[in-house]
Design a protein around this motif. Structure first.
Motif, PDB file in Angstrom:
ATOM      1  N   MET A   1      77.780  58.420  64.624  1.00 46.61           N
ATOM      2  CA  MET A   1      77.131  57.373  63.837  1.00 46.61           C
ATOM      3  C   MET A   1      75.637  57.666  63.716  1.00 46.61           C
ATOM      4  O   MET A   1      75.030  58.206  64.622  1.00 46.61           O
ATOM      5  N   LYS A   2      75.079  57.291  62.572  1.00 44.42           N
ATOM      6  CA  LYS A   2      73.654  57.476  62.359  1.00 44.42           C
ATOM      7  C   LYS A   2      72.894  56.301  62.974  1.00 44.42           C
ATOM      8  O   LYS A   2      73.307  55.150  62.860  1.00 44.42           O
ATOM      9  N   HIS A   3      71.772  56.622  63.640  1.00 46.01           N
ATOM     10  CA  HIS A   3      70.983  55.581  64.297  1.00 46.01           C
ATOM     11  C   HIS A   3      69.609  55.534  63.636  1.00 46.01           C
ATOM     12  O   HIS A   3      68.899  56.545  63.604  1.00 46.01           O
ATOM     13  N   VAL A   4      69.244  54.374  63.119  1.00 47.20           N
ATOM     14  CA  VAL A   4      67.971  54.247  62.412  1.00 47.20           C
ATOM     15  C   VAL A   4      67.292  52.941  62.798  1.00 47.20           C
ATOM     16  O   VAL A   4      67.921  51.992  63.267  1.00 47.20           O
ATOM     17  N   ILE A   5      65.979  52.933  62.550  1.00 49.22           N
ATOM     18  CA  ILE A   5      65.176  51.738  62.780  1.00 49.22           C
ATOM     19  C   ILE A   5      64.563  51.315  61.452  1.00 49.22           C
ATOM     20  O   ILE A   5      63.945  52.113  60.744  1.00 49.22           O
ATOM     21  N   ILE A   6      64.767  50.039  61.123  1.00 51.01           N
ATOM     22  CA  ILE A   6      64.175  49.439  59.931  1.00 51.01           C
ATOM     23  C   ILE A   6      62.991  48.596  60.388  1.00 51.01           C
ATOM     24  O   ILE A   6      63.073  47.875  61.389  1.00 51.01           O
ATOM     25  N   GLY A   7      61.880  48.714  59.693  1.00 49.86           N
ATOM     26  CA  GLY A   7      60.697  47.942  60.072  1.00 49.86           C
ATOM     27  C   GLY A   7      60.138  47.171  58.897  1.00 49.86           C
ATOM     28  O   GLY A   7      60.169  47.641  57.748  1.00 49.86           O
ATOM     29  N   THR A   8      59.621  45.985  59.170  1.00 49.30           N
ATOM     30  CA  THR A   8      58.986  45.192  58.123  1.00 49.30           C
ATOM     31  C   THR A   8      57.485  45.457  58.114  1.00 49.30           C
ATOM     32  O   THR A   8      56.904  45.951  59.087  1.00 49.30           O
ATOM     33  N   ALA A   9      56.854  45.101  57.005  1.00 46.62           N
ATOM     34  CA  ALA A   9      55.397  45.169  56.884  1.00 46.62           C
ATOM     35  C   ALA A   9      54.996  44.166  55.811  1.00 46.62           C
ATOM     36  O   ALA A   9      55.769  43.875  54.892  1.00 46.62           O
ATOM     37  N   GLY A  10      53.790  43.637  55.928  1.00 45.24           N
ATOM     38  CA  GLY A  10      53.327  42.698  54.911  1.00 45.24           C
ATOM     39  C   GLY A  10      52.405  41.640  55.475  1.00 45.24           C
ATOM     40  O   GLY A  10      52.245  41.497  56.696  1.00 45.24           O
ATOM     41  N   HIS A  11      51.801  40.894  54.591  1.00 44.13           N
ATOM     42  CA  HIS A  11      50.806  39.883  54.939  1.00 44.13           C
ATOM     43  C   HIS A  11      51.442  38.719  55.692  1.00 44.13           C
ATOM     44  O   HIS A  11      52.653  38.473  55.599  1.00 44.13           O
ATOM     45  N   VAL A  12      50.619  38.015  56.433  1.00 44.21           N
ATOM     46  CA  VAL A  12      51.084  36.866  57.187  1.00 44.21           C
ATOM     47  C   VAL A  12      51.661  35.797  56.259  1.00 44.21           C
ATOM     48  O   VAL A  12      51.152  35.585  55.146  1.00 44.21           O
ATOM     49  N   ASP A  13      52.744  35.192  56.697  1.00 47.91           N
ATOM     50  CA  ASP A  13      53.395  34.091  55.980  1.00 47.91           C
ATOM     51  C   ASP A  13      54.006  34.514  54.644  1.00 47.91           C
ATOM     52  O   ASP A  13      54.188  33.687  53.749  1.00 47.91           O
ATOM     53  N   HIS A  14      54.336  35.808  54.533  1.00 43.44           N
ATOM     54  CA  HIS A  14      55.026  36.256  53.319  1.00 43.44           C
ATOM     55  C   HIS A  14      56.537  36.302  53.502  1.00 43.44           C
ATOM     56  O   HIS A  14      57.250  36.778  52.619  1.00 43.44           O
ATOM     57  N   GLY A  15      57.023  35.833  54.661  1.00 47.27           N
ATOM     58  CA  GLY A  15      58.453  35.634  54.819  1.00 47.27           C
ATOM     59  C   GLY A  15      59.216  36.794  55.436  1.00 47.27           C
ATOM     60  O   GLY A  15      60.426  36.922  55.202  1.00 47.27           O
ATOM     61  N   LYS A  16      58.565  37.597  56.245  1.00 43.95           N
ATOM     62  CA  LYS A  16      59.254  38.741  56.861  1.00 43.95           C
ATOM     63  C   LYS A  16      60.341  38.287  57.822  1.00 43.95           C
ATOM     64  O   LYS A  16      61.479  38.756  57.773  1.00 43.95           O
ATOM     65  N   SER A  17      60.000  37.363  58.719  1.00 48.46           N
ATOM     66  CA  SER A  17      60.977  36.895  59.710  1.00 48.46           C
ATOM     67  C   SER A  17      62.119  36.124  59.053  1.00 48.46           C
ATOM     68  O   SER A  17      63.288  36.257  59.440  1.00 48.46           O
ATOM     69  N   LEU A  43      55.870  41.588  68.462  1.00 46.15           N
ATOM     70  CA  LEU A  43      57.020  42.253  67.871  1.00 46.15           C
ATOM     71  C   LEU A  43      58.291  41.439  68.082  1.00 46.15           C
ATOM     72  O   LEU A  43      58.501  40.859  69.153  1.00 46.15           O
ATOM     73  N   GLY A  44      59.130  41.411  67.055  1.00 43.15           N
ATOM     74  CA  GLY A  44      60.435  40.788  67.161  1.00 43.15           C
ATOM     75  C   GLY A  44      61.511  41.809  66.824  1.00 43.15           C
ATOM     76  O   GLY A  44      61.249  42.792  66.107  1.00 43.15           O
ATOM     77  N   PHE A  45      62.723  41.581  67.313  1.00 43.35           N
ATOM     78  CA  PHE A  45      63.765  42.599  67.154  1.00 43.35           C
ATOM     79  C   PHE A  45      65.083  41.957  66.747  1.00 43.35           C
ATOM     80  O   PHE A  45      65.433  40.861  67.180  1.00 43.35           O
ATOM     81  N   ALA A  46      65.805  42.689  65.908  1.00 49.95           N
ATOM     82  CA  ALA A  46      67.134  42.247  65.467  1.00 49.95           C
ATOM     83  C   ALA A  46      67.928  43.499  65.109  1.00 49.95           C
ATOM     84  O   ALA A  46      67.489  44.624  65.363  1.00 49.95           O
ATOM     85  N   TRP A  47      69.093  43.306  64.511  1.00 54.31           N
ATOM     86  CA  TRP A  47      69.881  44.451  64.056  1.00 54.31           C
ATOM     87  C   TRP A  47      70.723  44.037  62.860  1.00 54.31           C
ATOM     88  O   TRP A  47      71.013  42.870  62.640  1.00 54.31           O
ATOM     89  N   LEU A  48      71.079  45.058  62.076  1.00 53.85           N
ATOM     90  CA  LEU A  48      71.881  44.833  60.877  1.00 53.85           C
ATOM     91  C   LEU A  48      73.189  45.600  61.040  1.00 53.85           C
ATOM     92  O   LEU A  48      73.186  46.808  61.292  1.00 53.85           O
ATOM     93  N   ASP A  49      74.303  44.894  60.924  1.00 56.56           N
ATOM     94  CA  ASP A  49      75.619  45.542  61.017  1.00 56.56           C
ATOM     95  C   ASP A  49      75.859  46.403  59.771  1.00 56.56           C
ATOM     96  O   ASP A  49      75.646  45.966  58.643  1.00 56.56           O
ATOM     97  N   LEU A  50      76.316  47.632  59.998  1.00 58.02           N
ATOM     98  CA  LEU A  50      76.579  48.569  58.906  1.00 58.02           C
ATOM     99  C   LEU A  50      78.080  48.740  58.709  1.00 58.02           C
ATOM    100  O   LEU A  50      78.867  48.498  59.632  1.00 58.02           O
ATOM    101  N   PRO A  51      78.506  49.169  57.522  1.00 56.39           N
ATOM    102  CA  PRO A  51      79.948  49.262  57.227  1.00 56.39           C
ATOM    103  C   PRO A  51      80.712  50.178  58.164  1.00 56.39           C
ATOM    104  O   PRO A  51      81.910  49.977  58.380  1.00 56.39           O
ATOM    105  N   ASP A  52      80.063  51.211  58.735  1.00 58.07           N
ATOM    106  CA  ASP A  52      80.789  52.139  59.606  1.00 58.07           C
ATOM    107  C   ASP A  52      80.922  51.623  61.033  1.00 58.07           C
ATOM    108  O   ASP A  52      81.420  52.317  61.912  1.00 58.07           O
ATOM    109  N   GLY A  53      80.470  50.409  61.277  1.00 53.44           N
ATOM    110  CA  GLY A  53      80.569  49.823  62.608  1.00 53.44           C
ATOM    111  C   GLY A  53      79.324  49.996  63.445  1.00 53.44           C
ATOM    112  O   GLY A  53      79.214  49.403  64.523  1.00 53.44           O
ATOM    113  N   SER A  54      78.385  50.799  62.966  1.00 51.75           N
ATOM    114  CA  SER A  54      77.140  50.973  63.709  1.00 51.75           C
ATOM    115  C   SER A  54      76.166  49.854  63.353  1.00 51.75           C
ATOM    116  O   SER A  54      76.441  49.014  62.489  1.00 51.75           O
ATOM    117  N   LYS A  55      75.027  49.851  64.024  1.00 49.86           N
ATOM    118  CA  LYS A  55      74.021  48.830  63.789  1.00 49.86           C
ATOM    119  C   LYS A  55      72.668  49.505  63.587  1.00 49.86           C
ATOM    120  O   LYS A  55      72.323  50.430  64.331  1.00 49.86           O
TER     121      LYS A  55
END
Length: 634
Positions: A1-17, A43-55
């Motif tokens: 399975m491929k392992h990746v990290i997705i990160g947000t960026a942007g101004h305060v109160d623009h709705g990232k969380s 920093l806050g952390f979460a994960w996104l479920d992917l179709p191949d079963g990985s996150k």
């Protein structure tokens, strides 16, 4: 399975969380203060479920200008960046600074998301999107798709999710065979378990029970347990967020910014040689000797910058530099970093590490300049040679050069081929299995060797050369004898030295005695031949020839060329008599099993003093050994 990290960026109160919660169902704001104020602070952390079963791991960063240092602590391991811009406000100051940071950190893949579209009309939305396109035109987001979403109504969320899945599939695979490395971004303790650290694995993999090191203090620890996305696992890989329960270290010994890595895989230094880039929209130039905030991994440190050949780097400029720190840092070749101004604290540049552990080079000189330019343009072979060269005065092992040159990914076969190419091209010399030396270093050492011998030949013109032991310790007094012997053998093979009866001399040194000196030689030698097994003491010989010029050198020359054998500080013996004594000693011990001092003394018809001196000499050259009061053969 491929392992990746997705990160947000942007101004305060623009709705990232809020966007992350809409995508994953997970709330990333974990601090009471964040929930109370409605903004992300750390920093806050979460994960996104992917179709191949990985996150796919997700790092949510704060957007407020006061917390950019926290944003930087989580941005280092991002594979896919999501730039979030609120449709009702458009591009704002932290949008631009976050964009510059992502660019400086070498992130290559991105998606742009316009949030809060439920708050504006379509015409305004088109105008806002056009503004975003202008802002990202010179960045890696230039060709990125823009998705319009509302976390409140759910509009566009599913399309965005599918686009993220597609983007993750297109990301390159990571090399699992590199040494493990994970910057620590959180430290806490769990009752019943002890110390836990979290972070994004930059490189390699980790397993239960592995021994690791915490850098920069290089303290050994052991992996007691592992979690990925709140699930216990037996191993974790680059591109995953992990929580690692560590044994052998207390919570108060760890802080954000330290690095967890494979043992002996990182070099610790307070100096970095780097290449710096100042974005065209930077608010300030970087001046020589400036003090700056340096961000790498999850760490922050203060540094002073010394520019190579400029007084300042203006917006849009690139340049080579040395960074000096007052604390230990540990990076690898080509690691990206971000520089922020000392005051006001705003992002002004960044770059890549060229040498994570510079040795001995003074800045602002042609050698450093040439080396820096070659590092910035160099291929693998050039980088390895430069690392070997700067480590040669310290006899650094090849592993250290490999770390410094950023060649950890090479297979043993590929690394061996690089080394053999350097040897074949006469750019390096293999001292042993662990150490290579640059021929440039050896040539400098040969120049020192020449100066030593020139002074010796001038001071001792009657000597055929310098004893190997004396030259060895004068040239490299604190280096292993085995190393120095191999270097001297290399000099001999290269014709930089010559061997004269076991003595080392410069190749153009011609030793010869005048007829008068040869006459004195003969007279000295005659006295020893006449004395037989009762030779005169050295002081007596020198007194007898005291009217001659440098009689001590003439006597020493007889010993150097083997016409006399030195028994000890006071006595020398003619080699004919020593050979006779040797033959007798071997014969008697083989016949009787041992030899008494008195029997040897009677045989040579001399006094006990001379008999002891001769037998002690035989012990010293490992012919015999004293056992009780008799000699036996070794």
């Amino acid at each position: 399975m491929k392992h990746v990290i997705i990160g947000t960026a942007g101004h305060v109160d623009h709705g990232k969380s809020s966007l992350i919660k809409a995508l994953t169902g997970l709330q990333t704001d974990r601090l009471d203060e964040e929930k109370k104020r409605g903004i992300t602070i750390d920093l806050g952390f979460a994960w996104l479920d992917l179709p191949d079963g990985s996150k796919a791991g997700i790092v949510d960063v704060p957007g407020h200008e006061r917390f950019v240092h926290n944003m930087l602590a989580g941005a280092g391991g991002i594979d896919l960046a999501i730039l979030v811009v609120a449709a009702d406000e458009g591009v704002m100051p932290q949008t631009e600074e976050h964009l510059a940071i992502l660019d400086l950190l070498d992130i290559k893949q991105g998606i742009i998301v316009m949030t809060k579209i439920d708050l504006v009309d379509p015409d305004w939305l088109d105008l806002a999107e056009e503004t975003v396109r202008e802002a990202v035109a010179d960045s890696f987001f230039a060709q990125a798709p823009i998705f319009r979403v509302s976390a409140y109504t759910g509009q566009g969320i599913e399309d965005l999710r599918q686009a993220i899945v597609k983007a993750v599939q297109d990301l390159p695979e990571k090399n699992p065979d590199l040494d493990f490395r994970e910057p620590i971004d959180r430290v806490f303790s769990v009752e019943g378990f002890g110390t836990v650290v979290t972070g994004t694995i930059f490189e390699g993999q980790v397993r239960l029970g592995d021994k690791l090191m915490v850098y920069p203090q290089a303290q050994e620890v052991r992996v007691r347990s592992l979690q990925v996305h709140e699930q216990d696992v037996e191993e974790a890989f680059a591109g995953q967020r992990t929580a690692i329960n560590l044994a052998q270290i207390a919570k108060d010994q760890l802080v954000r910014g330290q690095v967890l890595a494979s043992p002996n895989s990182l070099e610790v230094s307070q100096i970095l040689d780097v290449e710096i880039r100042v974005p065209a929209n930077s608010p300030f130039a970087i001046k020589d000797r400036s003090r700056l905030h340096f961000h790498y991994g999850a760490a922050e440190a203060l540094c002073q910058v010394r520019l190579l050949d400029a007084e300042s780097l203006d917006p849009g400029d690139k340049g080579l530099a040395r960074l000096n720190f007052q604390e230990d840092v540990c990076l690898k070749y080509h690691d990206p970093f971000v520089l922020r101004f000392f005051s006001p604290v705003v992002t002004v540049g960044g770059g890549h590490v060229l040498d994570p552990c510079p040795r001995t080079f003074r800045i602002k000189n042609p050698t450093w300049q040439d080396r820096m330019e070659r590092l910035s343009q160099g291929d693998e072979k050039t980088r390895l040679l430069l690392a070997i060269d700067s480590g040669s005065p310290h006899f650094d092992p090849l592993t250290k050069a490999v770390h410094r040159a950023g060649l950890d990914q090479l297979t043993p076969q590929a690394l061996d081929q690089l080394c053999q190419d350097l040897v074949a091209d006469q750019e390096a010399f293999q001292l042993n299995d662990q150490i290579y030396l640059s021929t440039a270093f050896l040539h400098n050492l040969a120049a020192s060797c020449k100066r030593i011998l020139e002074a010796f030949h001038q001071a001792q013109p009657l000597k055929a050369g310098m004893r190997r032991e004396a030259l060895r310790t004068t040239l490299l007094s604190d280096v292993k004898l085995d190393y120095t012997d191999k270097i001297l053998d290399y000099f001999l093979a290269q014709g930089l030295l010559k061997d004269q009866a076991g003595l080392l001399a410069l190749p153009d040194f011609n030793f010869s005695l005048s007829p008068e000196q040869e006459k004195i030689h003969a007279q000295m030698l005659a006295q020893y031949q006449k004395a037989g097994f009762s030779p005169p003491e050295t002081a007596e010989i020198l007194a007898a020839f005291s009217k001659q010029d440098r009689p001590e050198d003439l006597l020493s020359n007889l010993i150097d060329r083997g016409d006399l054998i030195r028994l000890d500080d006071k006595l020398n013996l003619h080699p004919d008599f020593l050979a006779e004594a040797r033959t007798y000693v071997i014969k008697e011990i083989e016949k009787n099993g041992s030899l008494k001092l008195a029997d040897f003394r009677d045989h040579i018809q001399s006094s006990r003093k001379y008999a002891v001196a001769i037998l002690d000499y035989f012990d010293r050259i490992k012919l015999t050994r004293l056992k009780g009061d008799v000699r036996i053969l070794l």
